[in-house]
Write an enzyme that holds these catalytic residues in place. Sequence first.
Site, PDB file in Angstrom:
ATOM      1  N   ASP A   1       0.860  -1.194   0.000  1.00  0.00           N
ATOM      2  CA  ASP A   1       0.000   0.000   0.000  1.00  0.00           C
ATOM      3  C   ASP A   1       0.892   1.238   0.000  1.00  0.00           C
ATOM      4  OD1 ASP A   1      -3.094   0.769   1.655  1.00  0.00           O
ATOM      5  OD2 ASP A   1      -1.681   2.182   0.784  1.00  0.00           O
TER       6      ASP A   1
ATOM      7  N   ASP B   1      -3.363   2.218  -5.618  1.00  0.00           N
ATOM      8  CA  ASP B   1      -2.131   2.213  -4.819  1.00  0.00           C
ATOM      9  C   ASP B   1      -1.971   0.977  -3.945  1.00  0.00           C
ATOM     10  OD1 ASP B   1      -3.860   2.715  -2.591  1.00  0.00           O
ATOM     11  OD2 ASP B   1      -2.256   3.833  -1.620  1.00  0.00           O
ATOM     12  N   GLU B   2      -2.775  -0.048  -4.205  1.00  0.00           N
ATOM     13  CA  GLU B   2      -2.817  -1.146  -3.233  1.00  0.00           C
ATOM     14  C   GLU B   2      -3.001  -2.472  -3.956  1.00  0.00           C
ATOM     15  OE1 GLU B   2      -6.095  -2.384   0.073  1.00  0.00           O
ATOM     16  OE2 GLU B   2      -6.150  -0.364  -0.717  1.00  0.00           O
TER      17      GLU B   2
HETATM   18  P1  TTP Z   1      -5.317   4.905   0.977  1.00  0.00           P
HETATM   19  O1  TTP Z   1      -4.272   3.862   0.713  1.00  0.00           O
HETATM   20  O2  TTP Z   1      -6.481   4.547   1.826  1.00  0.00           O
HETATM   21  O3  TTP Z   1      -4.631   6.164   1.655  1.00  0.00           O
HETATM   22  P2  TTP Z   1      -3.281   6.859   1.356  1.00  0.00           P
HETATM   23  O4  TTP Z   1      -2.443   6.070   0.405  1.00  0.00           O
HETATM   24  O5  TTP Z   1      -3.550   8.275   0.939  1.00  0.00           O
HETATM   25  O6  TTP Z   1      -2.584   6.915   2.772  1.00  0.00           O
HETATM   26  P3  TTP Z   1      -1.966   5.733   3.631  1.00  0.00           P
HETATM   27  O7  TTP Z   1      -0.521   6.087   3.802  1.00  0.00           O
HETATM   28  O8  TTP Z   1      -2.701   5.758   4.928  1.00  0.00           O
HETATM   29  O9  TTP Z   1      -2.162   4.473   2.846  1.00  0.00           O
HETATM   30  O10 TTP Z   1      -5.894   5.448  -0.390  1.00  0.00           O
HETATM   31  C1  TTP Z   1      -5.106   5.552  -1.562  1.00  0.00           C
HETATM   32  C2  TTP Z   1      -5.547   6.724  -2.399  1.00  0.00           C
HETATM   33  O11 TTP Z   1      -6.920   6.574  -2.785  1.00  0.00           O
HETATM   34  C3  TTP Z   1      -5.462   8.034  -1.667  1.00  0.00           C
HETATM   35  O12 TTP Z   1      -4.175   8.635  -1.770  1.00  0.00           O
HETATM   36  C4  TTP Z   1      -6.546   8.844  -2.340  1.00  0.00           C
HETATM   37  C5  TTP Z   1      -7.578   7.831  -2.786  1.00  0.00           C
HETATM   38  N1  TTP Z   1      -8.729   7.860  -1.855  1.00  0.00           N
HETATM   39  C6  TTP Z   1      -9.836   8.633  -2.193  1.00  0.00           C
HETATM   40  O13 TTP Z   1      -9.878   9.246  -3.255  1.00  0.00           O
HETATM   41  N2  TTP Z   1     -10.891   8.677  -1.318  1.00  0.00           N
HETATM   42  C7  TTP Z   1     -10.881   8.013  -0.112  1.00  0.00           C
HETATM   43  O14 TTP Z   1     -11.843   8.093   0.666  1.00  0.00           O
HETATM   44  C8  TTP Z   1      -9.727   7.214   0.218  1.00  0.00           C
HETATM   45  C9  TTP Z   1      -9.660   6.456   1.528  1.00  0.00           C
HETATM   46  C10 TTP Z   1      -8.677   7.172  -0.670  1.00  0.00           C
HETATM   47 MG    MG Z   2      -2.178   4.020   0.612  1.00  0.00          MG
END
Ligand code: TTP
Ligand code: MG
Length: 356
Positions: free
Chosen positions: A16, A111-112
């Site tokens: 992630d 991203d995951e």
């Molecule tokens: P996440 O992996 O949930 O968050 P993140 O990568 O920003 O942070 P973390 O370090 O905690 O993993 O989500 C990945 C991307 O997806 C995030 O950068 C933006 C998008 N996203 C949205 O557009 N809306 C949302 O509600 C969420 C949770 C994520």
């Molecule tokens: Mg993330």
Amino acid sequence: MDPHPSLLKRKIIHVDMDAFFAAVETRDNPSLKGKPIVVGGLPTARGVVSTASYEARKFGIHSAMACSQAQKLCPSVIFVPPRFDAYQEVSNQIRTIFREYTDLVEPMSLDEAYLDVTQNKHDLYAVKIAQEIKRKVFETTTLTCSVGVAPNKMIAKIASDANKPNGITVVLPDQVLKFVEHLPLRKISGVGPVTERRLAQAGFKVCSDVWKYSLDELEEKFETSANWLWEISRGIDESPVDISYERKSLGHEQTFPQDILDKNELIKRIEVVAAEVCEELKERNLQGRTITLKVKYANFEQITRAQSIKDVTNKVEDVSNIACQLVEKTEIGKRKVRLIGVSVSNLVGETLESYN
Ligand code: TTP
Ligand code: MG
């Protein structure tokens, strides 16, 4: 106690990216470095936060919050509009890296992803692959990710979150029970706010709260979800890494221990299943346009009724309302029912759709 046999079979990695959209924006505009930034709509246009940089998170800003609220929490926060092409490009780059090790890659969002590396292209230990992936992702994109290595998807996902940012967390089979013991059930993939509330009503907050009950006792409270709950509370998850990820529809169903005739009771069940479907849609950043209700009558005869709407959705109210309207097109209330299902199809990725 010996680990559950399923925990000895596979090696799963969950990757992630850290603060993904915000990290890409900071990389491409170094003047943003170290500053609280929010990627999302504008506060004046009723936008919501897609993601916040770690600096912004310190103020309590988080994904899905209204941008106007974010600005109140941190008046100096910088709003940056999203650039999906840039995120898509990074997403392609990291998926290419994953496929150097295995073709069993299940991307969950841009991203995951989950990787099954039980057998892999270089005969490497899972931990070594995790380290190499982190290094290559950084070399290729100058972005960091966090990685979990575990015997299944459920634990790998929680592990990748355990040492964010830029972390690596390894959970071995005989560490799984200890790892989940004090873990809030809410942290488990598939347990959204609705399920969390149902569990809390039964007094279940963390995994070990469930351990005190036998499967029979859980069945009294949770019927068809009992087995799932028994397993996840012990860190058991046999779901495969699913490479047919470009799914056409997403649905859940419930078979009742006894056939049900009562219409109100069935509507309640449909609402619960609709809520589960929406939780999973949100988790996968998906929205859909067509809602389908499936009904299997006591004699196993099965029908489906579907309705499409103008705008895509993953809101519980929408899916639940439409599924309940579709009840009128069935013989619910007149004939006994053994199973109901709700699914959403005509799916699109939420993040892409909502800004295009
Ligand atoms: P996440 O992996 O949930 O968050 P993140 O990568 O920003 O942070 P973390 O370090 O905690 O993993 O989500 C990945 C991307 O997806 C995030 O950068 C933006 C998008 N996203 C949205 O557009 N809306 C949302 O509600 C969420 C949770 C994520
Ligand atoms: Mg993330």
